[in-house]
Scaffold this active site. Structure first.
Site, PDB file in Angstrom:
ATOM      1  N   TYR A 125      38.493  36.547  29.552  1.00 49.92           N
ATOM      2  CA  TYR A 125      37.062  36.393  29.829  1.00 49.92           C
ATOM      3  C   TYR A 125      36.326  36.650  28.518  1.00 49.92           C
ATOM      4  O   TYR A 125      36.421  37.757  27.966  1.00 49.92           O
ATOM      5  CB  TYR A 125      36.600  37.401  30.877  1.00 49.92           C
ATOM      6  CG  TYR A 125      37.029  37.098  32.290  1.00 49.92           C
ATOM      7  CD1 TYR A 125      36.138  36.522  33.204  1.00 49.92           C
ATOM      8  CD2 TYR A 125      38.313  37.413  32.744  1.00 49.92           C
ATOM      9  CE1 TYR A 125      36.518  36.262  34.513  1.00 49.92           C
ATOM     10  CE2 TYR A 125      38.698  37.158  34.052  1.00 49.92           C
ATOM     11  CZ  TYR A 125      37.794  36.578  34.930  1.00 49.92           C
ATOM     12  OH  TYR A 125      38.174  36.327  36.225  1.00 49.92           O
ATOM     13  N   HIS A 182      50.432  38.583  37.251  1.00 49.71           N
ATOM     14  CA  HIS A 182      49.727  39.181  36.116  1.00 49.71           C
ATOM     15  C   HIS A 182      49.389  40.632  36.434  1.00 49.71           C
ATOM     16  O   HIS A 182      48.968  40.943  37.545  1.00 49.71           O
ATOM     17  CB  HIS A 182      48.432  38.420  35.826  1.00 49.71           C
ATOM     18  CG  HIS A 182      48.650  37.073  35.214  1.00 49.71           C
ATOM     19  ND1 HIS A 182      47.610  36.293  34.746  1.00 49.71           N
ATOM     20  CD2 HIS A 182      49.788  36.368  34.975  1.00 49.71           C
ATOM     21  CE1 HIS A 182      48.106  35.163  34.257  1.00 49.71           C
ATOM     22  NE2 HIS A 182      49.412  35.191  34.391  1.00 49.71           N
ATOM     23  N   PRO A 198      32.400  32.097  40.850  1.00 48.45           N
ATOM     24  CA  PRO A 198      33.848  32.218  40.639  1.00 48.45           C
ATOM     25  C   PRO A 198      34.268  33.239  39.598  1.00 48.45           C
ATOM     26  O   PRO A 198      35.468  33.435  39.389  1.00 48.45           O
ATOM     27  CB  PRO A 198      34.239  30.803  40.194  1.00 48.45           C
ATOM     28  CG  PRO A 198      32.998  30.252  39.562  1.00 48.45           C
ATOM     29  CD  PRO A 198      31.864  30.826  40.344  1.00 48.45           C
ATOM     30  N   TYR A 241      39.060  43.875  41.273  1.00 49.68           N
ATOM     31  CA  TYR A 241      39.679  42.602  40.886  1.00 49.68           C
ATOM     32  C   TYR A 241      40.987  42.374  41.648  1.00 49.68           C
ATOM     33  O   TYR A 241      41.253  41.260  42.123  1.00 49.68           O
ATOM     34  CB  TYR A 241      39.936  42.576  39.378  1.00 49.68           C
ATOM     35  CG  TYR A 241      40.051  41.180  38.806  1.00 49.68           C
ATOM     36  CD1 TYR A 241      38.969  40.587  38.158  1.00 49.68           C
ATOM     37  CD2 TYR A 241      41.226  40.446  38.904  1.00 49.68           C
ATOM     38  CE1 TYR A 241      39.057  39.301  37.638  1.00 49.68           C
ATOM     39  CE2 TYR A 241      41.328  39.172  38.397  1.00 49.68           C
ATOM     40  CZ  TYR A 241      40.249  38.603  37.759  1.00 49.68           C
ATOM     41  OH  TYR A 241      40.344  37.331  37.249  1.00 49.68           O
ATOM     42  N   LYS A 295      37.049  35.417  43.764  1.00 47.73           N
ATOM     43  CA  LYS A 295      37.098  36.023  45.092  1.00 47.73           C
ATOM     44  C   LYS A 295      36.989  35.040  46.258  1.00 47.73           C
ATOM     45  O   LYS A 295      37.209  35.437  47.412  1.00 47.73           O
ATOM     46  CB  LYS A 295      35.963  37.053  45.237  1.00 47.73           C
ATOM     47  CG  LYS A 295      36.125  38.258  44.352  1.00 47.73           C
ATOM     48  CD  LYS A 295      37.412  38.991  44.655  1.00 47.73           C
ATOM     49  CE  LYS A 295      37.658  40.150  43.724  1.00 47.73           C
ATOM     50  NZ  LYS A 295      39.031  40.652  43.809  1.00 47.73           N
TER      51      LYS A 295
END
Length: 393
Positions: free
Chosen positions: A203, A75, A295, A387, A299
């Site tokens: 998200y 991704h 979560p 990220y 990570k």
């Protein structure tokens, strides 16, 4: 009494323990891995599924990334959804890097296969494990295996046995400082036999609470909704879960959520936890044994791999040249990264979730932060850098 000797005794066959064992093997360093659970349990339990580019690159360098490269989903961004609109954070454009969706269970299978192919000792379903003498010159791990009392003498012990393991509690409490935050919510997660409704993660911030659309494969979706920490799954039949996901993930853009049979469901509580230091004598803690992150920032597995990457280098230098400085600085080096990752995970969590004591001001502030994040290149780049994974060096 069955007595064995090795250079590094590794307690725990999760990602931290198995990656450490393989990295040491590649340097010609012996290790023994001990795990209290069965091989099937380690491979089948539903855990993380997102690899930073650092982690994916390391697996390739270690020679255990072939299946990940074939089956993993690369991704180049994620989506933030709020007020019914979707905003994409373009990792490739902002950082030149990416992430890979590849379930932790598959990572474990690859690492166990590699260890067994290399002839590295790994013992599952060991009982009554304890660690001792790690403040002295000859650390030992005691356990029962196949009904026989076993003693493993080591140069070093790696405590990779998770938050509920025995290694961290074996260190004198007076030697540790613990930092912890418990969140007033959890995640109700489902694994569904349904093709993912988005090519990349979504998200979602919603008045009813946070939601996340993720995936494991092109056929299997992984979805979450914010819930209470002690949510009773009996009150959540499949239809009710899908109904709530439809609401929280709703969009004004013609997007549709694909539903399918629910294969698994669970509730996970949310914690932030760090213990300092991450070493005591010749016992080194890594992964969840030393720290837990919520979560939201994906990570946990990646931070565990970063720990043992540092530990493997320190142990290798000790055997290669006698250097002890990297071992002495293991905790300091790891914690610098750990706290940066804790900050990012806390920030993502606090920005996207509804808190019990929120008022109208808090909700407007969260929306303003999301608007700023998705309209400012600098803010978007900061999220993207964290990220995809902070630099290892």
């Amino acid at each position: 009494m069955n007595r064995m000797r090795t250079q590094v005794g590794i307690v725990g066959a999760g990602p931290a323990g198995l990656v450490l064992g393989h990295m040491l093997h590649l340097q010609g360093i012996e290790s023994v891995v001990l795990e209290s659970r069965s091989r099937e349990f380690c491979q089948e339990r539903v855990r993380a599924g997102l690899l930073e580019q650092n982690t994916a690159d390391l697996f390739t360098e270690m020679g255990v990334g072939a299946r990940m490269k074939r089956e993993g989903l690369v991704h180049h961004g994620i989506n933030l959804r709020f007020r019914g609109r979707t905003h994409r954070i373009d990792f490739a454009e902002l950082t030149g890097r990416s992430i890979t969706i590849y379930a932790q269970g598959e990572v474990i299978k690859d690492l166990i296969d590699a260890r067994q192919a290399a002839g590295g000792p790994i013992f599952f379903e060991v009982e009554n494990v304890s660690v001792c003498d790690f403040a002295a010159s000859r650390p030992r791990i005691l356990c029962q295996y196949n009904g026989q009392q076993t003693e493993l003498t080591c140069d070093f012990i790696a405590g990779c046995d998770g938050f509920h393991g025995i290694c961290r509690p074996s260190i004198p409490a007076s030697a540790l400082s613990v930092y912890q935050r418990d969140y007033p919510f959890g995640w109700l997660g489902i694994l569904a036999h349904a093709p993912p409704s988005s090519e990349e993660l979504i998200y979602a911030y919603h008045q009813r609470g946070f939601a996340l659309l993720s995936m494991r494969t092109p056929e299997i979706s992984r979805l979450y909704i914010q819930c209470t920490p002690d949510e009773d799954l009996r009150l959540w039949p499949d239809d009710k879960i899908w109904e709530e996901l439809q609401v929280r993930l709703s969009s004004q853009e013609g997007w549709k959520l694909v539903e399918g049979p629910v294969l698994q469901k669970n509730v996970a509580k949310m914690h932030s936890f760090v213990t300092e230091p991450m070493q005591y004598g010749k016992l080194f803690l890594a992964g969840d044994a030393a720290h837990i992150v919520p979560p939201t920032g994906a990570k946990g597995l990646n931070l565990a791999v970063a720990d043992v990457r540092i530990l493997a280098r320190a142990i290798t230098e000790f055997y290669r040249s006698g250097r002890k400085d990297l071992l002495d600085k293991y905790s300091e080096t790891c914690l610098d990264r750990v706290w940066k990752v804790q900050r990012f995970s806390w920030w993502m969590t606090s920005m996207l979730h509804r808190f019990d004591d929120d008022n109208a001001f808090d909700q407007r502030r969260q929306l303003a932060e999301l608007e700023y994040l998705t309209s400012s290149r600098a803010a978007s780049q900061s999220l993207a850098e964290n990220y995809v994974g902070l630099p290892m060096d």
